[in-house]
Scaffold this motif. Structure first.
Motif, mmCIF file in Angstrom:
data_model
loop_
_atom_site.group_PDB
_atom_site.id
_atom_site.type_symbol
_atom_site.label_atom_id
_atom_site.label_comp_id
_atom_site.label_asym_id
_atom_site.label_seq_id
_atom_site.Cartn_x
_atom_site.Cartn_y
_atom_site.Cartn_z
ATOM 1 N N GLY A 119 0.785 -1.222 0.000
ATOM 2 C CA GLY A 119 0.000 0.000 0.000
ATOM 3 C C GLY A 119 0.818 1.274 0.000
ATOM 4 O O GLY A 119 0.263 2.362 -0.138
ATOM 5 N N ASP A 120 2.130 1.163 0.145
ATOM 6 C CA ASP A 120 2.984 2.351 0.174
ATOM 7 C C ASP A 120 3.123 2.977 -1.209
ATOM 8 O O ASP A 120 2.937 2.317 -2.239
ATOM 9 C CB ASP A 120 4.391 2.002 0.677
ATOM 10 N N SER A 121 3.493 4.251 -1.205
ATOM 11 C CA SER A 121 3.911 4.938 -2.436
ATOM 12 C C SER A 121 5.418 5.133 -2.366
ATOM 13 O O SER A 121 5.962 5.527 -1.328
ATOM 14 C CB SER A 121 3.197 6.288 -2.584
ATOM 15 N N VAL A 122 6.083 4.847 -3.483
ATOM 16 C CA VAL A 122 7.545 4.790 -3.509
ATOM 17 C C VAL A 122 8.054 5.549 -4.724
ATOM 18 O O VAL A 122 7.529 5.392 -5.830
ATOM 19 C CB VAL A 122 8.021 3.318 -3.588
ATOM 20 N N ALA A 123 9.082 6.355 -4.531
ATOM 21 C CA ALA A 123 9.793 6.970 -5.650
ATOM 22 C C ALA A 123 11.142 6.279 -5.809
ATOM 23 O O ALA A 123 11.838 6.030 -4.820
ATOM 24 C CB ALA A 123 9.995 8.462 -5.416
ATOM 25 N N LEU A 124 11.491 5.964 -7.044
ATOM 26 C CA LEU A 124 12.783 5.348 -7.356
ATOM 27 C C LEU A 124 13.515 6.239 -8.343
ATOM 28 O O LEU A 124 13.011 6.513 -9.434
ATOM 29 C CB LEU A 124 12.610 3.962 -7.982
ATOM 30 N N SER A 125 14.690 6.687 -7.968
ATOM 31 C CA SER A 125 15.506 7.455 -8.913
ATOM 32 C C SER A 125 16.113 6.497 -9.928
ATOM 33 O O SER A 125 16.024 5.281 -9.803
ATOM 34 C CB SER A 125 16.612 8.215 -8.177
ATOM 35 N N VAL A 160 10.404 19.025 -17.526
ATOM 36 C CA VAL A 160 9.226 18.137 -17.558
ATOM 37 C C VAL A 160 9.207 17.227 -16.334
ATOM 38 O O VAL A 160 8.171 17.041 -15.683
ATOM 39 C CB VAL A 160 9.206 17.312 -18.859
ATOM 40 N N ALA A 161 10.370 16.656 -16.008
ATOM 41 C CA ALA A 161 10.473 15.797 -14.827
ATOM 42 C C ALA A 161 10.187 16.597 -13.556
ATOM 43 O O ALA A 161 9.460 16.129 -12.661
ATOM 44 C CB ALA A 161 11.858 15.151 -14.761
ATOM 45 N N LEU A 162 10.744 17.797 -13.473
ATOM 46 C CA LEU A 162 10.510 18.631 -12.295
ATOM 47 C C LEU A 162 9.029 18.971 -12.149
ATOM 48 O O LEU A 162 8.479 18.943 -11.042
ATOM 49 C CB LEU A 162 11.333 19.916 -12.394
ATOM 50 N N GLY A 163 8.380 19.285 -13.259
ATOM 51 C CA GLY A 163 6.958 19.592 -13.216
ATOM 52 C C GLY A 163 6.127 18.419 -12.729
ATOM 53 O O GLY A 163 5.153 18.598 -11.973
ATOM 54 N N ALA A 164 6.511 17.218 -13.134
ATOM 55 C CA ALA A 164 5.771 16.027 -12.709
ATOM 56 C C ALA A 164 5.938 15.753 -11.217
ATOM 57 O O ALA A 164 5.027 15.230 -10.565
ATOM 58 C CB ALA A 164 6.243 14.817 -13.514
ATOM 59 N N LEU A 165 7.086 16.116 -10.667
ATOM 60 C CA LEU A 165 7.385 15.783 -9.276
ATOM 61 C C LEU A 165 6.892 16.839 -8.288
ATOM 62 O O LEU A 165 6.721 16.541 -7.096
ATOM 63 C CB LEU A 165 8.897 15.609 -9.102
ATOM 64 N N THR A 166 6.647 18.051 -8.756
ATOM 65 C CA THR A 166 6.387 19.184 -7.865
ATOM 66 C C THR A 166 5.228 18.942 -6.903
ATOM 67 O O THR A 166 5.323 19.268 -5.715
ATOM 68 C CB THR A 166 6.109 20.453 -8.689
ATOM 69 N N ASN A 167 4.150 18.355 -7.378
ATOM 70 C CA ASN A 167 2.962 18.202 -6.543
ATOM 71 C C ASN A 167 2.743 16.779 -6.054
ATOM 72 O O ASN A 167 1.647 16.438 -5.589
ATOM 73 C CB ASN A 167 1.720 18.676 -7.311
ATOM 74 N N LEU A 168 3.783 15.940 -6.127
ATOM 75 C CA LEU A 168 3.668 14.557 -5.668
ATOM 76 C C LEU A 168 4.197 14.411 -4.246
ATOM 77 O O LEU A 168 5.124 15.116 -3.830
ATOM 78 C CB LEU A 168 4.434 13.624 -6.601
ATOM 79 N N HIS A 169 3.617 13.475 -3.511
ATOM 80 C CA HIS A 169 4.026 13.216 -2.127
ATOM 81 C C HIS A 169 4.056 11.702 -1.929
ATOM 82 O O HIS A 169 3.022 11.038 -2.033
ATOM 83 C CB HIS A 169 3.055 13.865 -1.137
ATOM 84 N N ALA A 195 14.223 17.346 -6.301
ATOM 85 C CA ALA A 195 12.759 17.380 -6.291
ATOM 86 C C ALA A 195 12.186 16.078 -5.742
ATOM 87 O O ALA A 195 11.165 16.082 -5.040
ATOM 88 C CB ALA A 195 12.232 17.636 -7.703
ATOM 89 N N MET A 196 12.836 14.972 -6.032
ATOM 90 C CA MET A 196 12.400 13.684 -5.478
ATOM 91 C C MET A 196 12.548 13.675 -3.960
ATOM 92 O O MET A 196 11.666 13.197 -3.240
ATOM 93 C CB MET A 196 13.203 12.542 -6.098
ATOM 94 N N VAL A 197 13.678 14.177 -3.471
ATOM 95 C CA VAL A 197 13.892 14.238 -2.024
ATOM 96 C C VAL A 197 12.798 15.084 -1.376
ATOM 97 O O VAL A 197 12.225 14.710 -0.337
ATOM 98 C CB VAL A 197 15.288 14.821 -1.699
ATOM 99 N N ALA A 198 12.472 16.215 -1.982
ATOM 100 C CA ALA A 198 11.448 17.109 -1.433
ATOM 101 C C ALA A 198 10.066 16.456 -1.423
ATOM 102 O O ALA A 198 9.222 16.803 -0.582
ATOM 103 C CB ALA A 198 11.405 18.402 -2.239
ATOM 104 N N SER A 199 9.822 15.522 -2.328
ATOM 105 C CA SER A 199 8.501 14.888 -2.434
ATOM 106 C C SER A 199 8.295 13.760 -1.436
ATOM 107 O O SER A 199 7.172 13.267 -1.284
ATOM 108 C CB SER A 199 8.303 14.334 -3.854
ATOM 109 N N ALA A 200 9.371 13.317 -0.758
ATOM 110 C CA ALA A 200 9.309 12.082 0.035
ATOM 111 C C ALA A 200 9.251 12.344 1.531
ATOM 112 O O ALA A 200 9.911 13.251 2.050
ATOM 113 C CB ALA A 200 10.516 11.210 -0.279
ATOM 114 N N ARG A 201 8.494 11.516 2.205
ATOM 115 C CA ARG A 201 8.469 11.568 3.670
ATOM 116 C C ARG A 201 9.795 11.077 4.245
ATOM 117 O O ARG A 201 10.292 11.629 5.230
ATOM 118 C CB ARG A 201 7.312 10.694 4.180
ATOM 119 N N SER A 202 10.380 10.047 3.616
ATOM 120 C CA SER A 202 11.664 9.499 4.068
ATOM 121 C C SER A 202 12.554 9.252 2.860
ATOM 122 O O SER A 202 12.101 8.682 1.852
ATOM 123 C CB SER A 202 11.471 8.189 4.827
#
Length: 260
Positions: free
Chosen positions: A94-100, A158-167, A197-204
């Motif tokens: 159920g988690d949301s995960v970002a992978l660089s 484009v990548a920055l725009g996609a990440l700006t409002n994600l959490h 931007a990925m770091v800013a979008s993540a809780r951890s």
């Protein structure tokens, strides 16, 4: 084809792609595996290339050097797999995960296939392809879009725009280098901005980096060590590096490399 011609062809491939696999060179040159390995050994003795498991990589050390994905995929494969196995228990169904982008994050993506009900945001084409091809209905993959780098990362506005409002709950970040003063670095300025931007979008924020990354400094800092919640490396990390990292990051986790 003469030996000198073969070696020039090998150097050309390494310069163009950052590295090459022995099997691909065998096919391209029409010679035996042993002949290719002998040519690589000769080039390595002259300091023109760096021998890696299963292939050859470009030598370097400048802050702007950016090895290609193929070259990096042949480096520290056992350590990357061990790091991925150590990191995957952090993620729950159920988690949301970002992978660089990166070869270590690709190793983690393989492990994540065993975790149910995930949403994965990534700027890595190989990661997106791997997850999409699994065909899982409980897996949502969000690819950021952007301009492709040698490391198969999608970066830029484009990548920055996609990440700006994600959490997201977790970010797993691959890096080019880790240094006491410079922190986490990359040779690519646009990739640094995208990773920030990925770091800013993540809780951890979790950094996945094998021990050879310690002391390597790329052109641009992504974040400093005190912004890292968890750093997962391998047991090849020196005692001095371990001591410093335990003081600077939230938590240091060391994976045991079964190949040792």
């Amino acid at each position: 084809m003469l030996a000198q011609q073969r070696r020039e062809r090998i150097l050309e491939e390494v310069r163009r792609h950052g590295g090459a696999r022995v099997s691909d060179l065998v096919d391209a040159l029409g010679v035996s595996d042993m002949t290719v390995r002998r040519d690589i050994a000769d080039l390595a003795r002259k300091g023109l290339v760096h021998r890696v498991h299963g292939g050859v990589a470009a030598t370097g050390g400048r802050s702007t050097d950016e090895p290609g994905f193929l070259a990096k995929s042949a480096l520290q494969t056992e350590q990357k797999a061990a790091i991925a196995r150590e990191a995957v228990p952090l993620v729950s169904p159920g988690d949301s995960v970002a992978l660089s982008a990166g070869t270590t994050t690709l190793a983690l993506a393989r492990e994540l296939l065993a975790v149910a009900d995930l949403t994965v945001v990534t700027n890595s084409l190989p990661v997106a392809d791997l997850l999409h091809q699994s065909g899982r209905r409980d897996l949502t993959v969000v690819l950021t879009g952007g301009v492709r780098t040698p490391s198969d990362a999608l970066v830029g506005p484009v990548a920055l725009g996609a990440l700006t409002n994600l959490h997201v709950d977790w970010l797993f970040l691959g890096v080019h280098g880790i240094d006491e003063q410079a922190g986490l670095t990359t040779p690519n300025l646009l990739e640094a901005a995208t990773n920030q931007a990925m770091v800013a979008s993540a809780r951890s924020a979790v950094v996945l980096a094998d021990s050879t990354k310690w002391g390597v400094v790329g052109l641009s800092t992504i974040v400093h060590l005190d912004q890292v919640d968890v750093l997962v490396s391998d047991d090849g990390l020196s005692a001095d590096a371990r001591r410093l990292l335990r003081q600077r990051v939230g938590r240091l986790v060391l994976a045991e490399d079964g190949a040792r």
